[in-house]
Design a protein around this motif. Sequence first.
Motif, PDB file in Angstrom:
ATOM      1  N   CYS A 267       0.837  -1.191   0.000  1.00 18.03           N
ATOM      2  CA  CYS A 267       0.000   0.000   0.000  1.00 18.03           C
ATOM      3  C   CYS A 267       0.880   1.252   0.000  1.00 18.03           C
ATOM      4  CB  CYS A 267      -0.876   0.049   1.256  1.00 18.03           C
ATOM      5  SG  CYS A 267      -2.111  -1.260   1.412  1.00 18.03           S
ATOM      6  N   LEU A 268       0.371   2.311  -0.589  1.00 17.52           N
ATOM      7  CA  LEU A 268       1.003   3.628  -0.513  1.00 17.52           C
ATOM      8  C   LEU A 268      -0.003   4.639   0.030  1.00 17.52           C
ATOM      9  CD1 LEU A 268       3.037   3.793  -3.855  1.00 17.52           C
ATOM     10  CD2 LEU A 268       3.884   3.286  -1.563  1.00 17.52           C
ATOM     11  N   PRO A 269       0.440   5.461   1.005  1.00 16.17           N
ATOM     12  CA  PRO A 269       1.749   5.469   1.656  1.00 16.17           C
ATOM     13  C   PRO A 269       2.035   4.140   2.343  1.00 16.17           C
ATOM     14  CG  PRO A 269       0.470   7.430   2.249  1.00 16.17           C
ATOM     15  CD  PRO A 269      -0.470   6.483   1.568  1.00 16.17           C
ATOM     16  N   GLY A 270       3.319   3.812   2.489  1.00 12.97           N
ATOM     17  CA  GLY A 270       3.643   2.542   3.103  1.00 12.97           C
ATOM     18  C   GLY A 270       5.106   2.179   3.012  1.00 12.97           C
ATOM     19  N   VAL A 271       5.372   0.892   2.996  1.00  6.43           N
ATOM     20  CA  VAL A 271       6.734   0.359   3.098  1.00  6.43           C
ATOM     21  C   VAL A 271       7.688   0.883   2.014  1.00  6.43           C
ATOM     22  CG1 VAL A 271       8.094  -1.783   2.985  1.00  6.43           C
ATOM     23  CG2 VAL A 271       6.041  -1.671   4.414  1.00  6.43           C
ATOM     24  N   PRO A 272       7.274   0.980   0.731  1.00  5.64           N
ATOM     25  CA  PRO A 272       8.222   1.499  -0.268  1.00  5.64           C
ATOM     26  C   PRO A 272       8.706   2.919   0.028  1.00  5.64           C
ATOM     27  CG  PRO A 272       6.468   0.305  -1.362  1.00  5.64           C
ATOM     28  CD  PRO A 272       6.065   0.431   0.077  1.00  5.64           C
ATOM     29  N   ASP A 273       7.952   3.692   0.817  1.00  7.37           N
ATOM     30  CA  ASP A 273       8.439   5.014   1.223  1.00  7.37           C
ATOM     31  C   ASP A 273       9.708   4.872   2.045  1.00  7.37           C
ATOM     32  OD1 ASP A 273       6.137   6.087   0.023  1.00  7.37           O
ATOM     33  OD2 ASP A 273       4.997   5.937   1.885  1.00  7.37           O
ATOM     34  N   THR A 274       9.782   3.818   2.846  1.00  8.83           N
ATOM     35  CA  THR A 274      10.994   3.556   3.626  1.00  8.83           C
ATOM     36  C   THR A 274      12.127   3.101   2.728  1.00  8.83           C
ATOM     37  OG1 THR A 274       9.753   3.037   5.640  1.00  8.83           O
ATOM     38  CG2 THR A 274      11.987   2.144   5.478  1.00  8.83           C
ATOM     39  N   TRP A 275      11.836   2.306   1.698  1.00 10.33           N
ATOM     40  CA  TRP A 275      12.890   1.948   0.741  1.00 10.33           C
ATOM     41  C   TRP A 275      13.517   3.216   0.162  1.00 10.33           C
ATOM     42  CZ3 TRP A 275       9.769  -1.912  -2.837  1.00 10.33           C
ATOM     43  CH2 TRP A 275       9.314  -2.993  -2.063  1.00 10.33           C
ATOM     44  N   ASN A 276      12.654   4.167  -0.189  1.00 14.56           N
ATOM     45  CA  ASN A 276      13.155   5.410  -0.779  1.00 14.56           C
ATOM     46  C   ASN A 276      13.838   6.297   0.262  1.00 14.56           C
ATOM     47  OD1 ASN A 276      12.469   5.168  -3.586  1.00 14.56           O
ATOM     48  ND2 ASN A 276      10.321   5.341  -2.986  1.00 14.56           N
ATOM     49  N   ARG A 277      13.407   6.201   1.492  1.00 12.17           N
ATOM     50  CA  ARG A 277      14.112   6.921   2.551  1.00 12.17           C
ATOM     51  C   ARG A 277      15.535   6.384   2.697  1.00 12.17           C
ATOM     52  NH1 ARG A 277      12.848   6.399   8.991  1.00 12.17           N
ATOM     53  NH2 ARG A 277      14.470   7.816   9.721  1.00 12.17           N
ATOM     54  N   LEU A 278      15.700   5.070   2.588  1.00  8.78           N
ATOM     55  CA  LEU A 278      17.023   4.471   2.694  1.00  8.78           C
ATOM     56  C   LEU A 278      17.858   4.730   1.440  1.00  8.78           C
ATOM     57  CD1 LEU A 278      16.164   1.099   4.480  1.00  8.78           C
ATOM     58  CD2 LEU A 278      16.841   3.285   5.473  1.00  8.78           C
ATOM     59  N   LEU A 279      17.195   4.812   0.300  1.00  4.49           N
ATOM     60  CA  LEU A 279      17.881   5.226  -0.929  1.00  4.49           C
ATOM     61  C   LEU A 279      18.405   6.650  -0.758  1.00  4.49           C
ATOM     62  CD1 LEU A 279      18.581   4.886  -3.976  1.00  4.49           C
ATOM     63  CD2 LEU A 279      16.268   5.712  -4.472  1.00  4.49           C
ATOM     64  N   TYR A 280      17.557   7.523  -0.237  1.00  2.00           N
ATOM     65  CA  TYR A 280      17.944   8.907   0.039  1.00  2.00           C
ATOM     66  C   TYR A 280      19.101   8.953   1.041  1.00  2.00           C
ATOM     67  CZ  TYR A 280      17.507  13.597   2.130  1.00  2.00           C
ATOM     68  OH  TYR A 280      17.754  14.859   2.631  1.00  2.00           O
ATOM     69  N   ALA A 281      18.993   8.161   2.124  1.00  2.00           N
ATOM     70  CA  ALA A 281      20.052   8.122   3.128  1.00  2.00           C
ATOM     71  C   ALA A 281      21.364   7.649   2.518  1.00  2.00           C
ATOM     72  CB  ALA A 281      19.648   7.206   4.286  1.00  2.00           C
ATOM     73  N   SER A 282      21.298   6.691   1.604  1.00  2.00           N
ATOM     74  CA  SER A 282      22.510   6.196   0.954  1.00  2.00           C
ATOM     75  C   SER A 282      23.179   7.287   0.128  1.00  2.00           C
ATOM     76  CB  SER A 282      22.181   4.992   0.060  1.00  2.00           C
ATOM     77  OG  SER A 282      21.694   3.913   0.829  1.00  2.00           O
ATOM     78  N   LEU A 283      22.378   8.151  -0.479  1.00  2.00           N
ATOM     79  CA  LEU A 283      22.937   9.279  -1.225  1.00  2.00           C
ATOM     80  C   LEU A 283      23.541  10.295  -0.268  1.00  2.00           C
ATOM     81  CD1 LEU A 283      20.100   9.779  -3.874  1.00  2.00           C
ATOM     82  CD2 LEU A 283      22.333   8.690  -4.217  1.00  2.00           C
TER      83      LEU A 283
END
Length: 429
Positions: free
Chosen positions: A402-418
């Motif tokens: 579902c969105l909002p949901g878990v993939p938002d955290t994937w993108n948060r971690l993608l952002y954190a990696s950058l």
Amino acid sequence: MEINPTINNKWRFCTFASFIGCMILLFCMNQGQERVKLSTLPTMGASMALYNDSDDQHAAANTQFFLQPSNIIEYGKVVSEEEAPESCNIFDGKWVYDPMTSPVYNGSQCPFLSDQVSCQRNGRPDFEYQKWSWEAKGCKIPRFNGTDMLERLRGKRMIIVGDSLNRNQWESLACLLYSAIPSSQAQVQVKSGVYKVFRAKDYNCSVEFYWSPFLVELEENRESGSKILRLDKLSYSATKWHGADIMVFNTGHWWVHTGKIKAWDLLEYEGKLVEKMKIESAFEIAMKTWAGWVDDNVDKNNNTKVFFRSISTEHKGKQWCYNESKPTMDESYAATFPSSIVEIVERTVGGMRAPVRYLNITKLSKYRRDAHPTVYTAKQGKVLTPMQQRQPMSFADCSHWCLPGVPDTWNRLLYASLVFDNSTDAFIS
């Protein structure tokens, strides 16, 4: 008049002492200015950024600061490398109930979200699954900041390539960015499930999705009607991957489909058609084909950042997703996805010449059987009917999110990696 030598010496001493005092005062004032600069760092809910002389000097939450590479910025705190923890694994942690800051956006803000993942629009009655935040062990993860992410993307192309789970991630990221700017400044094209694109006009950037569940070419033979999976030939969309500044890939789920949902009839390798081959062997050949393309085509100056996202956990069987409303912390749950496929991914990524960041979201997704669409989804482009919703065994979706949901955290971690650009924990070594 004769000057007393004792007075003359005292005058020289006072002059020297005054000079030293002024130098100390100037040094202290300079240090004070540095402290003022650091005090303006964004706090929780805003962006955390790491800059050095070689980084693009983007503005982060309207604040600019530049520090030597030996410093790590952590929510306004400057920590030397000697004082910092030896490792910071943003993929290892726990879910924390956080209704004050989660979710980051409302699904209604993003009219382009597909019915497949728009659970609230499809009638899901509860909201608690949206209110959990991932907390890493031993380090802080910056909150996703859409404005700062757009600054990092300014003038760049980002591509997300893979199956419908990567499409799920694209929809999440597009919504996170879309909700950070006026809608008049965004352009979103979502007519096809094969290609989707978000563009931010003022930032001259794009985030593009290319559907390619195998990363290699799947083609239907017109004469025989057979579907052929070509293990040593990349997907047709690969011609569009060239020149992207950030790449996010995934594959795996479609390789383990069997029976009626198996996607191919024949495999092709080195010009020969093969009817039977061990899945692990076929998958490893395809992964090497993809890895070879990345090694040969990605910017040799390391300006292009490449990510490979790990398997998104499905919740079927004993850990079924239907009627769940909060995360499970059951460590005994073992994902049913073949470990051999995961090992091939990690071995391939670890052996590449190009640096590939491994976005390892499997563990954090494992706990979230509450966050799937279940019966509040769409099948073949149509929202489930009330009668279908009463048949969860046949229609519940325990794969997508579902969105909002878990993939938002994937993108948060993608952002954190950058943000953490020099983090070694995001790499397979």
